[in-house]
Enzyme design. Structure first.
Site, PDB file in Angstrom:
ATOM      1  N   GLY A  25      -7.304   2.165  -6.612  1.00  0.00           N
ATOM      2  CA  GLY A  25      -6.626   1.950  -7.108  1.00  0.00           C
ATOM      3  C   GLY A  25      -5.417   1.859  -6.519  1.00  0.00           C
ATOM      4  N   GLY A  28       2.736   1.211  -7.771  1.00  0.00           N
ATOM      5  CA  GLY A  28       4.008   1.137  -7.762  1.00  0.00           C
ATOM      6  C   GLY A  28       4.269   2.499  -6.637  1.00  0.00           C
ATOM      7  N   GLY A  30       1.370   4.609  -4.833  1.00  0.00           N
ATOM      8  CA  GLY A  30       0.819   4.585  -3.735  1.00  0.00           C
ATOM      9  C   GLY A  30      -0.474   3.868  -3.853  1.00  0.00           C
ATOM     10  CB  VAL A  32      -5.985   5.808  -6.578  1.00  0.00           C
ATOM     11  CG1 VAL A  32      -6.893   6.900  -7.266  1.00  0.00           C
ATOM     12  CG2 VAL A  32      -4.318   6.305  -7.650  1.00  0.00           C
ATOM     13  CE  LYS A  46      -1.372   7.813  -8.022  1.00  0.00           C
ATOM     14  NZ  LYS A  46      -0.508   7.214  -8.939  1.00  0.00           N
ATOM     15  CG  ASP A 144       4.529   6.209 -15.967  1.00  0.00           C
ATOM     16  OD1 ASP A 144       5.006   5.973 -16.738  1.00  0.00           O
ATOM     17  OD2 ASP A 144       4.293   6.128 -14.849  1.00  0.00           O
TER      18      ASP A 144
END
Length: 686
Positions: A25, A28, A30, A32, A46, A144
């Site tokens: 994926g 914002g 970076g 993965v 990541k 987050d």
């Protein structure tokens, strides 16, 4: 996270030692990737996105800072989290390697299948709170937490990307609105300090999304969402009962009214799902996976990495225990970028979560019960010549050591210039490892335990002082509350058998540190025995173990009239030796066998005096110069002091006539690229 797509042009085919096999994926921060270790195991990597002007998103000089900041993430206990394996840089771009969890995100599941109900929702709530408890206890704030950062693996939910927002915060102040707005706490939106309560707010919002398919403050325009978070009550849908009440508490506008992750987890688990003898996080993991939590082995307890929670006030002697990461060998401690020490201490890792002594997850470190203290044999052998030199990490200080030395520098703290950091030393390899800024570490004589004290007491937000006991081999930690915040504890000193820790209790309310008592922590039970004492005239001096370690001693007075006062462990005065000068040493002014003690002479400026402990008579005196610091004893016939008149300063071993036997360390008076600083060293008697 189970679905991958082929690599795109420009994607890395290798990152460090890992072979990249697919793309998982992008966000914002970076990209993965799925990768394989040299042993063939799957991991997620990541790789951070380059920032403007070719700079990495972690800021100027980012690779070194990134590695410092991410080291703590590897120490989060693996309870319902994707364990961080490694961090590094490849082609100038920082990356983080973590355990690969096969399964979709909570966001994907709710979008595709609709809200979660009953048992599935309960397991999600328990598992994610278990993860937050482990994350906070490692000194990390997630910052987050949201549905896309919760993976629904085969063995229960896992929380990912914890602490990454902190690493990517180029301000390094612990403030700033970093996160995903529908799941951000009011204080986070307003640019305030982001502490563990913000994670509980995000957890509550995420649970509402899981149960209803939408966050509690909507998903429309950003200004409308922000306005509702700041001023409106949340929409919980049909959430009711214990879970609904808990979520409502977590969504309080006031961070102080939100429960700590551990307390929230306790509310969800209850006695029915937490059998006696089971530690809290193991029970949470088992419930989240749909299994019966296994009881802890007889005599075994688990302990935490250091928390970053804001719990309700507790009673002296309260502890918390939770399994730590055995591979770490050292606890999770908050590591802060230079230049933001005071503020970052508030937001990044010296607030600790406490449990109650004697509950099912407590019991304290497994250690032999304290027995009678044996007499210490007197040792008078001359120091052998230095056989090795060791440079302290990050400094120009050089140690000159011999394997036969009865003492060894085991930790140090550097304060000043552009870096503030503490280090402890592995007793076997001799290597120093950073433990975090502004921590006062003290290693036990047997090398099993390290005691950690926060150095800036007033910068920690909880209303009490504490000490953290870290079992070095396993990473288990026990956080023990000592006194309410008006009183502060410093100068940790281990007993010779490593079973008790002595701390001096000071009253600093007037701005002048005045000793008013002491506390003894029993490592076997984590019981704290506080004592108040008559410390008239002590003027900042520390309490130290006296011969036999059934009593303690404290210097009183200044200059020629200064003396040494002895107390029993209840704080009652048992003996006074007057007019011997100032007995003040960074380790202990009393010799290992207890027959002598050292002072600055009462009658000759720039001299040290050695006194007979039993009679109070002077044994010897010798000149050491007008600028020195007494450290303590090398053995019963040799003292250690720091000559501060030279550059480099030197730690010297001298006999009782003042003759130099050996230099233990060269310490430049100015460190950190020429900027003035102070190094505080501690020695452990072996």
């Amino acid at each position: 996270m189970s679905s991958t797509v082929p690599l795109r042009p420009g994607d890395p085919v290798r990152v460090g030692d890992y072979e990249v096999t697919g793309r998982i994926g992008e966000g914002g921060q970076g990209s993965v990737f799925l990768a394989r270790t040299p042993a063939g195991e799957s991991v997620a990597i990541k790789v951070l996105r380059p920032g403007p002007a070719g700079q990495d998103t972690v800021g100027p000089g980012s690779p070194d800072r990134f590695l410092r900041e991410t080291e703590i993430l590897r120490r989060v206990a693996p309870f319902c989290t994707a364990q961080v394996v490694e961090s590094g840089t490849a082609d100038g771009r920082p990356y983080i390697v973590s355990e690969y969890i096969e399964g979709p995100t909570l966001q994907q599941v709710v979008d595709a299948e609709g809200p979660l109900r009953t048992t599935r929702l309960h397991r999600l709530a328990v598992g994610t709170l278990t993860a937050l408890s482990a994350i906070h206890r490692a000194g990390v704030v997630h910052r987050d937490f949201k549905p896309s950062n919760v993976l629904l693996g085969r063995d229960g939910p896992r929380v990912i990307d914890f602490g990454i927002a902190r690493v990517l915060d180029t301000s390094a102040t612990g403030s700033g609105a970093i996160g995903t707005p529908p799941y951000m706490a009011p204080e986070q939106l307003e640019g305030g300090l982001v502490e563990p309560p913000a994670d509980l707010f995000a957890w509550g919002s995420t649970m509402v999304f899981a149960a209803t398919g939408r966050p509690p403050f909507g998903m429309d325009s950003l200004p409308a969402v922000v306005n509702r978070i700041l001023h409106r009550e949340p929409d919980l849908g049909d959430l009711q009962g214990d879970l609904g009440d808990l979520i409502a508490d977590c969504l309080s506008k006031d961070p102080a009214r939100r429960p700590a992750a551990r307390d929230a987890l306790l509310r969800l688990l209850g006695a029915q799902e937490r059998p006696a003898g089971t530690d809290l996080l193991s029970a949470g993991s088992a419930v989240a996976a749909g299994a019966t939590p296994p009881p802890s082995p007889p005599g075994e307890t688990s302990a935490p990495s250091p928390p970053v929670e804001t719990p309700a006030p507790a009673s002296p002697g309260e502890i918390v225990t939770v399994p730590g990461a055995a591979s770490a060998g050292r606890p999770g401690v908050v590591r802060l970028a230079a230049g933001a020490v005071a503020l970052a201490l508030l937001s990044g890792g010296v607030v600790y979560l406490l449990g109650r002594t004697g509950d099912a997850e407590g019991g304290g470190p497994a250690s032999p019960s304290a027995g009678s203290v044996k007499a210490v044999a007197e040792v008078t052998a001359a120091p052998g010549p230095a056989t090795s030199t060791t440079r302290l990490p990050g400094l120009k200080t050089t140690l000159h050591e011999n394997p036969a030395d009865p003492v060894r520098m085991s930790s140090f703290m550097y304060i000043g210039g552009q870096s503030t950091q503490s280090y402890e030393r592995d007793p076997v390899s001799g290597r120093f490892t950073a433990t975090g800024p502004l921590l006062e570490p003290a290693m036990s004589p047997d090398g099993r335990w390290t005691a950690m004290l926060p150095w800036l007491k007033d910068q920690t937000p909880q209303p009490y002082d504490f000490v953290r006991l870290v079992e070095r081999a396993s990473g288990r930690e026990f956080v023990v509350r000592l006194t309410d915040k008006r009183l502060q504890n410093y100068n940790p000193q281990w007993s010779s058998d490593s079973r008790r820790l002595l701390l001096t209790t000071y009253d600093n309310s007037s701005g002048v540190r005045k000793p008013v008592g002491f506390a003894v922590v029993d490592v076997a039970t984590t019981a704290v025995t506080p004592a108040t004492l008559d410390a008239e005239g002590a003027d900042g001096a520390p309490v130290m173990w006296a011969p036999g370690e059934r009593t303690v001693a404290l210097r009183y007075g200044r200059g020629p009239s200064a003396g040494l006062r002895f107390y029993d462990l209840r704080g009652r005065t048992v003996r006074t030796i007057p007019d011997v000068g100032e007995a003040y040493a960074t380790e202990n002014a009393i010799s290992p066998a207890g027959k002598s003690f050292v002072t600055t002479c009462p009658d000759v400026y720039g001299s040290m005096c050695v006194w007979d402990t039993a009679t109070g008579r002077r044994r010897s005196s010798f000149s050491v110069g007008k600028s020195f610091l007494t450290i303590g004893w090398f053995n019963d016939a040799y003292v250690m002091y720091q000559d501060t008149s030279k550059n480099p300063q030197q730690i010297i071993v001298a006999d009782l006539k003042g003759r130099t036997a050996r230099v233990l360390a060269d310490i430049p008076a100015s460190e950190d690229n020429g900027k003035p600083g102070t190094s505080v060293h501690r020695f452990t008697r072996r």
